[in-house]
Design a protein around this motif. Structure first.
Motif, PDB file in Angstrom:
ATOM      1  N   UNK A 119       1.787  -0.825   6.769  1.00 23.65           N
ATOM      2  CA  UNK A 119       0.370  -0.880   6.413  1.00 23.65           C
ATOM      3  C   UNK A 119      -0.426  -0.047   7.401  1.00 23.65           C
ATOM      4  N   UNK A 120      -1.576   0.424   6.931  1.00 19.65           N
ATOM      5  CA  UNK A 120      -2.441   1.247   7.786  1.00 19.65           C
ATOM      6  C   UNK A 120      -3.889   1.048   7.367  1.00 19.65           C
TER       7      UNK A 120
ATOM      8  N   UNK B 249      -3.826   2.112  -2.106  1.00 16.20           N
ATOM      9  CA  UNK B 249      -4.960   1.575  -1.346  1.00 16.20           C
ATOM     10  C   UNK B 249      -5.365   0.239  -1.928  1.00 16.20           C
ATOM     11  N   UNK B 250      -6.023  -0.537  -1.136  1.00 17.67           N
ATOM     12  CA  UNK B 250      -6.445  -1.867  -1.563  1.00 17.67           C
ATOM     13  C   UNK B 250      -7.661  -2.249  -0.720  1.00 17.67           C
ATOM     14  N   UNK B 251      -8.520  -3.125  -1.245  1.00 20.08           N
ATOM     15  CA  UNK B 251      -9.732  -3.454  -0.473  1.00 20.08           C
ATOM     16  C   UNK B 251      -9.388  -4.056   0.882  1.00 20.08           C
ATOM     17  N   UNK B 252     -10.156  -3.688   1.855  1.00 20.74           N
ATOM     18  CA  UNK B 252      -9.913  -4.199   3.199  1.00 20.74           C
ATOM     19  C   UNK B 252     -10.672  -5.490   3.447  1.00 20.74           C
ATOM     20  N   UNK B 253     -11.392  -5.949   2.430  1.00 23.55           N
ATOM     21  CA  UNK B 253     -12.196  -7.154   2.639  1.00 23.55           C
ATOM     22  C   UNK B 253     -11.361  -8.337   3.116  1.00 23.55           C
ATOM     23  N   UNK B 254     -10.170  -8.569   2.518  1.00 22.40           N
ATOM     24  CA  UNK B 254      -9.374  -9.690   3.020  1.00 22.40           C
ATOM     25  C   UNK B 254      -8.623  -9.336   4.305  1.00 22.40           C
TER      26      UNK B 254
ATOM     27  N   UNK C 281       3.364  -4.834   0.580  1.00 18.47           N
ATOM     28  CA  UNK C 281       3.926  -3.560   0.137  1.00 18.47           C
ATOM     29  C   UNK C 281       3.873  -3.359  -1.361  1.00 18.47           C
ATOM     30  N   UNK C 282       3.420  -4.363  -2.113  1.00 23.99           N
ATOM     31  CA  UNK C 282       3.343  -4.193  -3.567  1.00 23.99           C
ATOM     32  C   UNK C 282       1.889  -4.006  -3.979  1.00 23.99           C
ATOM     33  N   UNK C 283       1.605  -2.997  -4.767  1.00 21.13           N
ATOM     34  CA  UNK C 283       0.215  -2.765  -5.171  1.00 21.13           C
ATOM     35  C   UNK C 283      -0.249  -3.794  -6.187  1.00 21.13           C
TER      36      UNK C 283
ATOM     37  N   UNK D   5      -4.191   0.461   3.444  1.00 21.05           N
ATOM     38  CA  UNK D   5      -3.114   1.093   2.674  1.00 21.05           C
ATOM     39  C   UNK D   5      -1.791   0.378   2.890  1.00 21.05           C
ATOM     40  N   UNK D   6      -1.076   0.263   1.798  1.00 16.91           N
ATOM     41  CA  UNK D   6       0.286  -0.230   1.877  1.00 16.91           C
ATOM     42  C   UNK D   6       1.241   0.892   1.537  1.00 16.91           C
ATOM     43  N   UNK D   7       2.394   0.900   2.159  1.00 19.83           N
ATOM     44  CA  UNK D   7       3.370   1.961   1.907  1.00 19.83           C
ATOM     45  C   UNK D   7       4.771   1.364   1.813  1.00 19.83           C
ATOM     46  N   UNK D   8       5.546   1.849   0.877  1.00 23.47           N
ATOM     47  CA  UNK D   8       6.963   1.497   0.801  1.00 23.47           C
ATOM     48  C   UNK D   8       7.770   2.762   1.022  1.00 23.47           C
ATOM     49  N   UNK D   9       8.730   2.684   1.889  1.00 23.47           N
ATOM     50  CA  UNK D   9       9.553   3.840   2.218  1.00 23.47           C
ATOM     51  C   UNK D   9      10.704   4.028   1.245  1.00 23.47           C
TER      52      UNK D   9
END
Lengths: 256, 192
Positions: free
Chosen positions: A106-107, A170-175, A192-194, A229-233
């Motif tokens: 995550x970033x 990407x996903x909201x950073x509110x939580x 890691x799951x959108x 942001x979530x990322x899966x390698x």
């Protein structure tokens, strides 16, 4: 004996006829009169009062508006440094993930603000991730549109990135609060799951950023979204990447 | 007493550092008016389009690149990148600075008539840290044009015989007019 044949050329001047119809003569007179009037107008002075009544000055200001669409980011870079080694594993505060096994990272956060004075649609796009070694194989983005992931299917029926593929959303950073391991708490069923309202980043053509508008409709200036942001390698990697230590990538937002 | 002054000095340094690390935004802005041609473009011609306004809406200097990329889909044909040339590219703007980028469009001779569309995208050239993710701000405007039917091709320069034929025609008609005006005719008769 042959008789020579000769030709004689004569120039014969006939009676000169005066040509020109009455209509032509009338046109000629009209032209001459017009030219004379123009000439006189240049020579003779105009009456002193001519036109004075109508002279005056009015100053008018014309306000111009230049519509500008612009977008501003709160930072120029982020780092996927909060990771879990393998997909579905217990989140650990590691600084990296495994080269295979679909590790998640995550970033963020980053605040994306639409400014300027005109409404605009916001699109988002990622890029391939390039390794820090020569001869390595870049990871390509997958999961968006026709850029399908080719890896295994997990327990959530989610197809994971395959060889030399990775996925970013990407996903909201509110939580966003950060759990005990220092990882962002992503509002998804699993790290890691959108989610359905997140945007999986495409590589070739920008896609509407669903956090602004799910259909890419224009939003008003001043609208801002705080994103993580979530990322899966990759599920597996080329052997050429065996010695790679990190990969570099980019994310861009476009207002149109 | 010495300790007290030391504490004040440390606090001052902390404040200065805090101010120095205030968020540095990066931004890109572009004139929102679509870039169009008022008349249909003709194949084989080159057109100077209205320039693109570029604004640095961030709080720090940034490098900008201008490129052609179609973002929105649609029924119009896409304008190929090769048709579009920019007067400048890869330039730096300070915070809140702006500039204009000249745009030229060259229509190939074999371009099909119809409506064409693409986007001109202006974006920051961000260089993220090694192993990091660079974030880029980009702004795009529309580039639209209509390619008209090609005009009949007139070869240029003309071949040499066309000049000779034209001169002959002018001389012949001039001679005829002069002879008619002077009442002079040319009579050719066989000598007996």
């Amino acid at each position: 004996m042959a008789t020579p044949i000769g030709l004689r050329v004569k120039l014969i001047r006939g009676r000169t006829e005066r040509r020109g119809s009455r209509r032509g003569q009338a046109l000629l007179r009209l032209a001459v009169t017009g030219l004379a009037a123009i000439g006189l107008s240049q020579v003779l002075p105009l009456p002193s009062a001519f036109g004075q009544t109508y002279y005056g000055t009015l100053t008018a200001t014309i306000q111009l508006f230049t519509p500008v669409k612009s977008i501003t980011l709160s930072t120029g870079s982020i780092s996927f440094s909060k990771c879990q080694t393998y997909h579905g594993g217990t989140p650990l505060a590691t600084t990296g993930m495994s080269r295979s096994g679909n590790g998640d990272c995550a970033a963020g956060p980053v605040t994306v603000t639409l400014n300027g004075n005109a409404a605009g649609s916001v699109y988002i796009q990622g890029s391939a991730a390039t390794p820090d070694i020569g001869g390595g194989v870049a990871w390509s983005l997958c999961g968006s549109g026709s850029e399908a992931c080719s890896g295994s299917v997990d327990s959530d029926s989610n197809t994971l990135p395959g060889q030399d593929q990775y996925r970013v959303f990407n996903t909201p950073a509110a939580p966003y609060s950060g759990n005990s391991d220092g990882l962002p708490t992503l509002p998804t069923s699993a790290f890691g799951l959108p989610g359905v309202n997140d945007t999986i980043l495409p590589q070739t053509t920008p896609a509407p950023d669903k956090l602004f508008d799910s259909s890419g409709n224009p939003v008003n200036p001043g609208t801002a979204k705080n994103q993580v942001f979530g990322m899966s390698g990759p599920g597996t990697q080329s052997t050429a990447n065996a010695t790679a230590n990190f990969f570099t990538t980019s994310i861009s937002w476009t207002v149109i | 007493m010495f300790v007290w002054w030391r504490a004040v000095a440390v606090a001052a340094v902390v404040i200065v550092v805090s101010a120095g690390v205030a968020s540095a935004d990066i931004g890109a802005g572009v004139g929102a008016d679509p870039i169009t041609l008022p008349q249909p473009a003709l194949p084989g011609r080159e057109y100077s389009m209205p320039p693109v306004l570029v604004v640095n809406t961030g709080t720090e200097p940034s490098r900008y690149a201008v490129l052609v990329q179609r973002i929105r889909s649609g029924e119009q044909e896409s304008i190929p990148k090769e048709w579009v040339q920019f007067g400048k590219n890869d330039f730096t703007l300070g915070p809140k600075e702006s500039t204009t980028v000249p745009v030229k469009v060259s229509i190939p001779k074999d371009a099909k008539p119809g409506e064409y569309y693409t986007n001109i995208v202006v974006g920051t050239l961000a260089e993220g840290p090694a192993g990091g993710t660079a974030l880029g701000a980009r702004a795009a405007t529309d580039l639209k044009l209509k390619v008209g039917e090609p005009r009949p091709a007139i070869p240029w320069p003309w071949p040499w015989w066309s000049y000779a034929a034209l001169a002959s025609a002018v001389a012949l008609s001039g001679g005829m007019a002069l002879s008619r005006r002077l009442g002079v005719s040319i009579q050719v008769e066989r000598r007996t």
